[in-house]
Motif scaffolding. Structure first.
Motif, short mmCIF file in Angstrom:
data_model
loop_
_atom_site.label_atom_id
_atom_site.label_comp_id
_atom_site.label_asym_id
_atom_site.label_seq_id
_atom_site.Cartn_x
_atom_site.Cartn_y
_atom_site.Cartn_z
N PHE A 60 0.83 -1.20 0.00
CA PHE A 60 0.00 0.00 0.00
C PHE A 60 0.86 1.25 0.00
N LYS A 61 1.92 1.26 0.83
CA LYS A 61 2.79 2.44 0.91
C LYS A 61 3.50 2.69 -0.42
N ASP A 62 3.96 1.62 -1.05
CA ASP A 62 4.66 1.77 -2.33
C ASP A 62 3.74 2.26 -3.44
N THR A 63 2.53 1.71 -3.49
CA THR A 63 1.59 2.13 -4.53
C THR A 63 1.13 3.57 -4.30
N GLN A 64 0.94 3.95 -3.03
CA GLN A 64 0.57 5.34 -2.73
C GLN A 64 1.66 6.29 -3.18
N LYS A 65 2.91 5.94 -2.90
CA LYS A 65 4.04 6.78 -3.30
C LYS A 65 4.13 6.88 -4.81
N VAL A 131 -8.28 4.77 -13.25
CA VAL A 131 -8.49 3.34 -13.50
C VAL A 131 -7.34 2.52 -12.93
N GLU A 132 -6.11 3.02 -13.13
CA GLU A 132 -4.94 2.31 -12.61
C GLU A 132 -4.99 2.25 -11.09
N ARG A 133 -5.40 3.34 -10.46
CA ARG A 133 -5.50 3.37 -9.00
C ARG A 133 -6.56 2.37 -8.53
N ALA A 134 -7.69 2.31 -9.24
CA ALA A 134 -8.75 1.37 -8.87
C ALA A 134 -8.27 -0.07 -8.98
N ASP A 135 -7.49 -0.35 -10.04
CA ASP A 135 -6.95 -1.71 -10.22
C ASP A 135 -6.00 -2.07 -9.08
N GLN A 136 -5.16 -1.12 -8.69
CA GLN A 136 -4.21 -1.38 -7.61
C GLN A 136 -4.92 -1.53 -6.27
N THR A 137 -6.01 -0.76 -6.08
CA THR A 137 -6.79 -0.88 -4.85
C THR A 137 -7.45 -2.24 -4.78
N GLU A 138 -7.97 -2.71 -5.91
CA GLU A 138 -8.57 -4.04 -5.95
C GLU A 138 -7.52 -5.11 -5.65
N LYS A 139 -6.33 -4.93 -6.19
CA LYS A 139 -5.24 -5.88 -5.92
C LYS A 139 -4.88 -5.86 -4.45
N LEU A 140 -4.89 -4.68 -3.84
CA LEU A 140 -4.60 -4.54 -2.41
C LEU A 140 -5.58 -5.38 -1.60
N ILE A 183 0.30 -7.83 9.24
CA ILE A 183 1.24 -6.93 8.58
C ILE A 183 2.53 -7.66 8.24
N GLU A 184 3.06 -8.40 9.21
CA GLU A 184 4.32 -9.13 9.00
C GLU A 184 4.18 -10.16 7.88
N GLY A 185 3.06 -10.88 7.89
CA GLY A 185 2.85 -11.89 6.86
C GLY A 185 2.66 -11.30 5.48
N LEU A 186 1.87 -10.23 5.39
CA LEU A 186 1.62 -9.57 4.11
C LEU A 186 2.91 -8.96 3.55
N ASN A 187 3.68 -8.31 4.43
CA ASN A 187 4.93 -7.69 3.98
C ASN A 187 5.95 -8.75 3.54
N LYS A 188 5.95 -9.88 4.21
CA LYS A 188 6.85 -10.96 3.82
C LYS A 188 6.51 -11.47 2.43
N GLU A 189 5.22 -11.65 2.16
CA GLU A 189 4.79 -12.11 0.83
C GLU A 189 5.09 -11.05 -0.22
N TYR A 190 4.85 -9.79 0.11
CA TYR A 190 5.09 -8.72 -0.84
C TYR A 190 6.58 -8.60 -1.16
N LYS A 191 7.41 -8.68 -0.13
CA LYS A 191 8.86 -8.58 -0.32
C LYS A 191 9.36 -9.69 -1.24
N ALA A 192 8.77 -10.87 -1.14
CA ALA A 192 9.21 -12.00 -1.96
C ALA A 192 8.92 -11.77 -3.44
N THR A 193 8.00 -10.86 -3.76
CA THR A 193 7.65 -10.59 -5.16
C THR A 193 8.49 -9.47 -5.76
#
Length: 205
Positions: A60-65, A131-140, A183-193
């Protein structure tokens, strides 16, 4: 941010129904070593703080930035294009008196077309970004929803509530808060990508 938190709460409410179904579909006798609250009829309850989850979820922080940067770049581009057209119009207004009628009319039509094209471009660019923001929000929300399901495979909670100050839940015992684990689990999965840029830098050295 408030709208995203409210929407996240809605997603978590839907997740409750799914988790409830998954629990009874699986082994109803399985137990959890968690600190979840248990209702009179034996149903396990925990909660996630929606605001904290969003504020600390790296995706979320990366996409917001990224969207802030794109928005800033778009503003600069539109200001430059719009300013150039405005200057042309001002020059035309200054010189129109010395032009032949046909020449002035042709220039006026040209400027009108430029202004119209610019407005169409502005609207399309803003719409594309939206539209891009909506797509990223849905992915979030998909990321969070899918992680809740995976997390619940081990814990077998029947209710995962979304808590937010000023929301529908007036009080939540901090002992039932699983936000940090989420948060820890989500960030771990995100970092792996993400590309391992730091490791690449070390290799170059």
């Amino acid at each position: 941010m408030k709208n995203l938190s409210l929407a996240l709460n809605a997603v978590l409410v839907v997740a409750v129904a799914v988790l409830y179904y998954l629990h009874f579909k699986g082994d109803s006798n399985s137990s959890s070593g968690s600190s979840a609250a248990v209702t009179a009829d034996g149903r396990a309850i925990v909660y996630v703080n929606a605001d904290s989850l969003l504020n600390n979820y790296d995706f979320f922080k990366d996409t917001q930035k990224a969207f802030e940067q794109k928005g800033t770049q778009l503003d600069v581009e539109l200001n430059q294009k719009g300013g150039a057209i405005q200057r042309e119009i001002q020059i035309f207004q200054q010189r129109a008196g010395g032009m032949l009628a046909a020449e002035a009319q042709a220039k006026q039509l040209e400027l009108q077309k430029k202004a119209s094209d610019f407005e169409n471009y502005r609207q399309k660019a803003a719409n594309d970004l939206s539209v891009e923001r909506a797509d990223q929000t849905e992915k979030l929300y998909d990321n969070i929803f899918e992680y809740i399901k995976k997390y619940n495979n081990d814990n077998k909670y029947q209710y995962v509530l979304g808590y937010q100050k000023g929301g529908g839940i007036l009080f939540a015992d901090s002992k039932l808060d699983i936000t940090q684990k989420m948060i820890e689990g989500l960030n771990k999965e995100y970092k792996a990508t993400q590309p391992k840029t730091e490791e690449k830098k070390e290799e170059k050295k």
